[in-house]
Design an enzyme around this catalytic site. Sequence first.
Site, PDB file in Angstrom:
ATOM      1  N   SER A 171       8.236   5.642   1.707  1.00  0.00           N
ATOM      2  CA  SER A 171       6.776   5.747   1.260  1.00  0.00           C
ATOM      3  C   SER A 171       6.815   6.448  -0.263  1.00  0.00           C
ATOM      4  O   SER A 171       5.767   6.617  -0.712  1.00  0.00           O
ATOM      5  CB  SER A 171       6.127   6.533   2.351  1.00  0.00           C
ATOM      6  OG  SER A 171       5.703   5.882   3.214  1.00  0.00           O
TER       7      SER A 171
ATOM      8  N   LYS B 101       4.669   4.484  -2.371  1.00  0.00           N
ATOM      9  CA  LYS B 101       2.882   4.636  -2.538  1.00  0.00           C
ATOM     10  C   LYS B 101       2.650   5.408  -3.699  1.00  0.00           C
ATOM     11  O   LYS B 101       1.403   5.285  -4.295  1.00  0.00           O
ATOM     12  CB  LYS B 101       2.527   5.452  -1.268  1.00  0.00           C
ATOM     13  CG  LYS B 101       2.515   4.657  -0.010  1.00  0.00           C
ATOM     14  CD  LYS B 101       1.960   5.306   1.321  1.00  0.00           C
ATOM     15  CE  LYS B 101       1.978   4.549   2.437  1.00  0.00           C
ATOM     16  NZ  LYS B 101       3.461   4.571   3.142  1.00  0.00           N
TER      17      LYS B 101
ATOM     18  N   SER C 237       0.046   9.407   4.080  1.00  0.00           N
ATOM     19  CA  SER C 237       0.902   8.273   3.902  1.00  0.00           C
ATOM     20  C   SER C 237       0.589   6.990   4.692  1.00  0.00           C
ATOM     21  O   SER C 237       1.728   6.318   5.284  1.00  0.00           O
ATOM     22  CB  SER C 237       2.517   8.493   4.138  1.00  0.00           C
ATOM     23  OG  SER C 237       3.489   7.794   3.451  1.00  0.00           O
TER      24      SER C 237
END
Length: 424
Positions: free
Chosen positions: A56, A59, A116
Amino acid sequence: MDTLRGLFVTIVIILSGLMAADGYADTRRYAAFVADANTGEILHSRLADAQRYPASLTKMMTLYLLFEAIEAGDLSLTDTLTASRIAASQQPSNLNLSQGDTITVETAIRALVIKSANDVAVMVAEELATTERAFAVEMTARARDLGLANTTFRNASGLPNSRQVTTARDMARLTLALRRDFPQYMHYFTERSFTHNGRTYRSHNNLVGRVDGVDGMKTGYIRASGFNIATTAMRDGHRLVAVVMGGPTAAYRDAHAEQLIDAAYRSLENREALIVAARDLTPRLNPIREQDIIATQIAALDLSPPVAQGDGETLPPLQIEMTDDMGTPSGTAARTEPQDLPPAGWSVQVGAYTDEAAARARLETVRELASELAEASMYTPRFDSNGRTLFRARFTGVDAGRARAVCARLAARDEPCFAVAPGG
């Protein structure tokens, strides 16, 4: 002399602690990188250019492109995003949205930073590029522009994809790019929770608010990557960026990142104290003679030869500059170049120094390492940072491809380097 020996022992203890902690990491997934964000100096580097899965941390790039769209006027914080069937089908972590559900752009930012949320990442991708696949192409292209030479994106969320890869060094560059280019949105990375549809979601970044100076950025996990974190911190005018990848647990990852940050700051403090102690060893003399004496006394400590700052298995090098009364490195003719107009084209920055002569000396050294810069102009613009005057060491008048290629090659040698776009 005893003062010098004591300070060196302290530094050895600090770095020994880092090596002991690293010994428990899975080297197939582990990587770590710490740098001084003000100067680009590498303070700790382990497997920093080894291929890893971002999870993640991906992101951060999704957010970078979202912030760009907001600043360009293509979106506003109050605009709404609609969940498609594909977005709503994303596996956790998510907001559990259904097809047709809407959220504001500001809620999307918080959902990406704090929760997330994978469904929200796809919503942003589809809003900005119609499909997630097309958005991933844009992500990778932007990564190249930012100097992330070893990163490829295949989705907007970081969900498993064997071809979605990065490095700890690239994630550090992305972290700093976010903070540099979008300071107006950094407060989202300090928030500990947000509420949507009556449910409160709490941040996975446990270092914010707990570790002195930490003020962002992002965590991540998939089975293939282990537990990752990219974070920034500010103490006493020094901003650091730290990345840990491949932690066996979230608790280990957090503890190790905290240890790296604390040790890096202690190393900076002790190195500054060492320099002060060295200056106090002898009465004031002619500057060249004074530096000769200090160099001789330090050499008598029988230390290992200094190596690159990023080498985690040795002490940070003590740099002693031989200067004449004018502050110019001995044997180096002072070069004068116009400083009043910013140069055209891309630049390659290889450091920032408190002394302009030191910045020029660094440029001369790097020119020997990178023949592609033989015809580039050297530029040492002055700037103020946290009350200090610094001089950037830059090569100017290069194209984007050459700037990125040079930085990629220097980075492979643990040499600090950033490609700077026109106007940067």
